[in-house]
Write an enzyme that holds these catalytic residues in place. Sequence first.
Site, PDB file in Angstrom:
ATOM      1  N   ASN A  88       0.803  -1.232   0.000  1.00 26.87           N
ATOM      2  CA  ASN A  88       0.000   0.000   0.000  1.00 26.87           C
ATOM      3  C   ASN A  88       0.833   1.278   0.000  1.00 26.87           C
ATOM      4  OD1 ASN A  88       0.616  -0.699   2.677  1.00 26.87           O
ATOM      5  ND2 ASN A  88      -1.139   0.420   3.475  1.00 26.87           N
ATOM      6  N   GLU A 147       3.265  -3.553  12.372  1.00 27.05           N
ATOM      7  CA  GLU A 147       2.377  -2.433  12.019  1.00 27.05           C
ATOM      8  C   GLU A 147       1.229  -3.073  11.244  1.00 27.05           C
ATOM      9  OE1 GLU A 147       1.739   0.615  13.150  1.00 27.05           O
ATOM     10  OE2 GLU A 147       3.921   0.773  12.980  1.00 27.05           O
ATOM     11  N   CYS A 183      -3.655   1.890   6.294  1.00 27.86           N
ATOM     12  CA  CYS A 183      -3.970   1.344   7.623  1.00 27.86           C
ATOM     13  C   CYS A 183      -4.545   2.422   8.534  1.00 27.86           C
ATOM     14  CB  CYS A 183      -2.747   0.682   8.234  1.00 27.86           C
ATOM     15  SG  CYS A 183      -1.275   1.692   8.123  1.00 27.86           S
ATOM     16  N   GLU A 211       7.260   3.062  15.202  1.00 29.65           N
ATOM     17  CA  GLU A 211       8.173   3.458  14.148  1.00 29.65           C
ATOM     18  C   GLU A 211       8.278   4.976  14.179  1.00 29.65           C
ATOM     19  OE1 GLU A 211       6.017   1.170  10.878  1.00 29.65           O
ATOM     20  OE2 GLU A 211       8.099   0.515  10.676  1.00 29.65           O
TER      21      GLU A 211
HETATM   22  P1  NDP Z   1      -0.018  -9.410   3.750  1.00 29.34           P
HETATM   23  O1  NDP Z   1       0.025  -9.224   5.214  1.00 29.34           O
HETATM   24  O2  NDP Z   1      -0.211 -10.762   3.194  1.00 29.34           O
HETATM   25  O3  NDP Z   1       1.352  -8.843   3.077  1.00 29.34           O
HETATM   26  C1  NDP Z   1       2.234  -7.944   3.659  1.00 29.34           C
HETATM   27  C2  NDP Z   1       3.691  -8.365   3.390  1.00 29.34           C
HETATM   28  O4  NDP Z   1       3.957  -9.599   4.080  1.00 29.34           O
HETATM   29  C3  NDP Z   1       3.982  -8.648   1.918  1.00 29.34           C
HETATM   30  O5  NDP Z   1       5.320  -8.274   1.623  1.00 29.34           O
HETATM   31  C4  NDP Z   1       3.815 -10.165   1.855  1.00 29.34           C
HETATM   32  O6  NDP Z   1       4.469 -10.758   0.766  1.00 29.34           O
HETATM   33  C5  NDP Z   1       4.447 -10.580   3.170  1.00 29.34           C
HETATM   34  N1  NDP Z   1       4.052 -11.928   3.618  1.00 29.34           N
HETATM   35  C6  NDP Z   1       2.941 -12.635   3.295  1.00 29.34           C
HETATM   36  N2  NDP Z   1       2.948 -13.847   3.905  1.00 29.34           N
HETATM   37  C7  NDP Z   1       4.102 -13.904   4.610  1.00 29.34           C
HETATM   38  C8  NDP Z   1       4.689 -14.906   5.450  1.00 29.34           C
HETATM   39  N3  NDP Z   1       4.099 -16.054   5.668  1.00 29.34           N
HETATM   40  N4  NDP Z   1       5.873 -14.639   6.033  1.00 29.34           N
HETATM   41  C9  NDP Z   1       6.501 -13.443   5.838  1.00 29.34           C
HETATM   42  N5  NDP Z   1       5.996 -12.471   5.037  1.00 29.34           N
HETATM   43  C10 NDP Z   1       4.807 -12.688   4.449  1.00 29.34           C
HETATM   44  O7  NDP Z   1      -1.092  -8.407   3.183  1.00 29.34           O
HETATM   45  P2  NDP Z   1      -1.971  -8.604   1.839  1.00 29.34           P
HETATM   46  O8  NDP Z   1      -1.174  -8.074   0.738  1.00 29.34           O
HETATM   47  O9  NDP Z   1      -2.454  -9.998   1.672  1.00 29.34           O
HETATM   48  O10 NDP Z   1      -3.230  -7.701   2.167  1.00 29.34           O
HETATM   49  C11 NDP Z   1      -4.348  -8.276   2.817  1.00 29.34           C
HETATM   50  C12 NDP Z   1      -4.986  -7.297   3.763  1.00 29.34           C
HETATM   51  O11 NDP Z   1      -4.063  -6.932   4.782  1.00 29.34           O
HETATM   52  C13 NDP Z   1      -5.409  -5.977   3.167  1.00 29.34           C
HETATM   53  O12 NDP Z   1      -6.637  -6.056   2.522  1.00 29.34           O
HETATM   54  C14 NDP Z   1      -5.435  -5.125   4.392  1.00 29.34           C
HETATM   55  O13 NDP Z   1      -6.645  -5.315   5.075  1.00 29.34           O
HETATM   56  C15 NDP Z   1      -4.286  -5.622   5.204  1.00 29.34           C
HETATM   57  N6  NDP Z   1      -3.057  -4.839   5.009  1.00 29.34           N
HETATM   58  C16 NDP Z   1      -2.722  -3.905   5.916  1.00 29.34           C
HETATM   59  C17 NDP Z   1      -1.604  -3.127   5.705  1.00 29.34           C
HETATM   60  C18 NDP Z   1      -1.197  -2.077   6.661  1.00 29.34           C
HETATM   61  O14 NDP Z   1      -0.629  -1.077   6.260  1.00 29.34           O
HETATM   62  N7  NDP Z   1      -1.414  -2.261   7.929  1.00 29.34           N
HETATM   63  C19 NDP Z   1      -0.776  -3.255   4.506  1.00 29.34           C
HETATM   64  C20 NDP Z   1      -1.207  -4.295   3.624  1.00 29.34           C
HETATM   65  C21 NDP Z   1      -2.312  -5.046   3.889  1.00 29.34           C
HETATM   66  P3  NDP Z   1       3.660 -10.942  -0.619  1.00 29.34           P
HETATM   67  O15 NDP Z   1       3.428  -9.613  -1.156  1.00 29.34           O
HETATM   68  O16 NDP Z   1       4.573 -11.725  -1.456  1.00 29.34           O
HETATM   69  O17 NDP Z   1       2.402 -11.665  -0.276  1.00 29.34           O
END
Ligand code: NDP
Length: 461
Positions: free
Chosen positions: A135, A233, A267, A440
């Site tokens: 994001n 976060e 977020c 952070e």
């Molecule tokens: P994720 O939590 O899956 O992804 C965030 C990061 O974590 C990405 O770099 C992802 O890699 C990585 N990741 C995923 N699985 C693992 C694992 N098992 N071990 C270590 N790292 C991992 O978020 P999503 O992209 O699936 O988004 C889903 C929902 O999460 C959104 O709709 C939102 O509600 C929430 N979200 C909240 C955020 C915030 O700022 N707080 C940011 C993003 C999402 P990869 O991209 O390869 O999957």
Amino acid sequence: MSTEGATYDVLDPATEEVVRTVPQCGVEETDAAIQRAAAAQVGWAALAPADRGRLLLRLADVVDAHLEELAALEVRGAGHTIGNARWEARNVRDVLTYYAAAPERLFGRQIPVAGGVDVTFKEPLGVVGVIVPWNFPMPIAAWGFAPALAAGNAVVLKPAELTPLTAVRIGELALEAGLPEGLLAVLPGRGSVVGQRFVTHPLVRKICFTGSTQVGQQIMRGAADQVKRVTLELGGKSANIVFADADIERAAARAPSAVFDNAGQDCCARSRILVQRSVHDRFLELLEQAVQRVRVVNPAEEDADMGPLISAGQRSTVRSFVEDAEAPVDVLFRGTAPSGRGFWYPPTVVRPTSVQDRVWREEVFGPVVAVLPFDDEADAIAKANDTSYGLSGSIWTRDVGRALRVSRGVQAGNLSVNSNSSVRYATPFGGFKQSGLGRELGPDALDAFTEVKNVFLATQE
Ligand code: NDP
């Protein structure tokens, strides 16, 4: 598991065209990068503090010289509006500049004790793993790597699979600025491969993660095996609380950007609006006018307010909150969005049937906001706190006492009064409850990337 030779097609969310094909790292490349980072960290931590600061400032300058390039890359590779993308690139520069001053200010303490002198040191952890979501690819990367490097650590950084382009470019710029080879390694790849390896590799001493609460919980569980440090976060469901004594016009005019900025994929999005009952109807009238003014267009256009969602998958998730056949919500009004190719979704304002509705309780992470009335201060605080999250929120009132009482009452890490802004690089940022762990930015971030060492020197024979 190895993903040797695997690639990922980064799509432009506004057109669905492939912007670039990026090679993906597998476990072996991740392990090799972690080893190189561990070796680079020793020399980095041994540098004179002023020299470390100077190199970070040089990186800030190099980023500054590439602001337009980085911003344009984020417009194409992540669908961010050009205005936002420029702010994000500048934020990377500013966070680096801020933490460039830190190496010379990592003060320990001298503690009075009997029989000698007691001093504390803030020691680096070693290699830090930074896992970044899609994001805000640039700022969230910098919020991890800048203070981590300033504190004397090396960084391995995994961008989100969907949005690796700017992180990869910043990794190249770091070398151009003169940072030692291997000190800041950007490793595009899958979360379940690269990210997971950060969690299990013993040389990675800390994980700084931003993303979903579900993956954050998984990382925290995995980190327990090695008692690995974590900063998390996570999600949010923040409240925008508007009291009857507020400047209603201003609160309503600002409410759309507080939730629709970055197409709601934030977020800190104020995705629940709570309005005091006596001004509720008037507020909704003003909000409707403000929503109609939100320009959802090609994000490269200078006056774009909102672009597309990041992916087709994210759009269907967002849609499921509004168009759920089992439990449809009442759409009060909508803005406009382009049709055709691209992951577009219009700004949407809904009225939940109760505080139990999914759209009121769960993070939508899209341009959907739910509005409900409240009766008095106690009701507003109770409704705002009726969530497992606690990241941010806004309070609109002209009464200073109320502003402070409600600020103290709302269980969230980042609140603003008569404003919706949550993030300043000089102030701490992080969540209460299931919105996260640790802080952070600001002075606090350095504690998250250092260990306190206590040394006692005997002065008596
Ligand atoms: P994720 O939590 O899956 O992804 C965030 C990061 O974590 C990405 O770099 C992802 O890699 C990585 N990741 C995923 N699985 C693992 C694992 N098992 N071990 C270590 N790292 C991992 O978020 P999503 O992209 O699936 O988004 C889903 C929902 O999460 C959104 O709709 C939102 O509600 C929430 N979200 C909240 C955020 C915030 O700022 N707080 C940011 C993003 C999402 P990869 O991209 O390869 O999957």
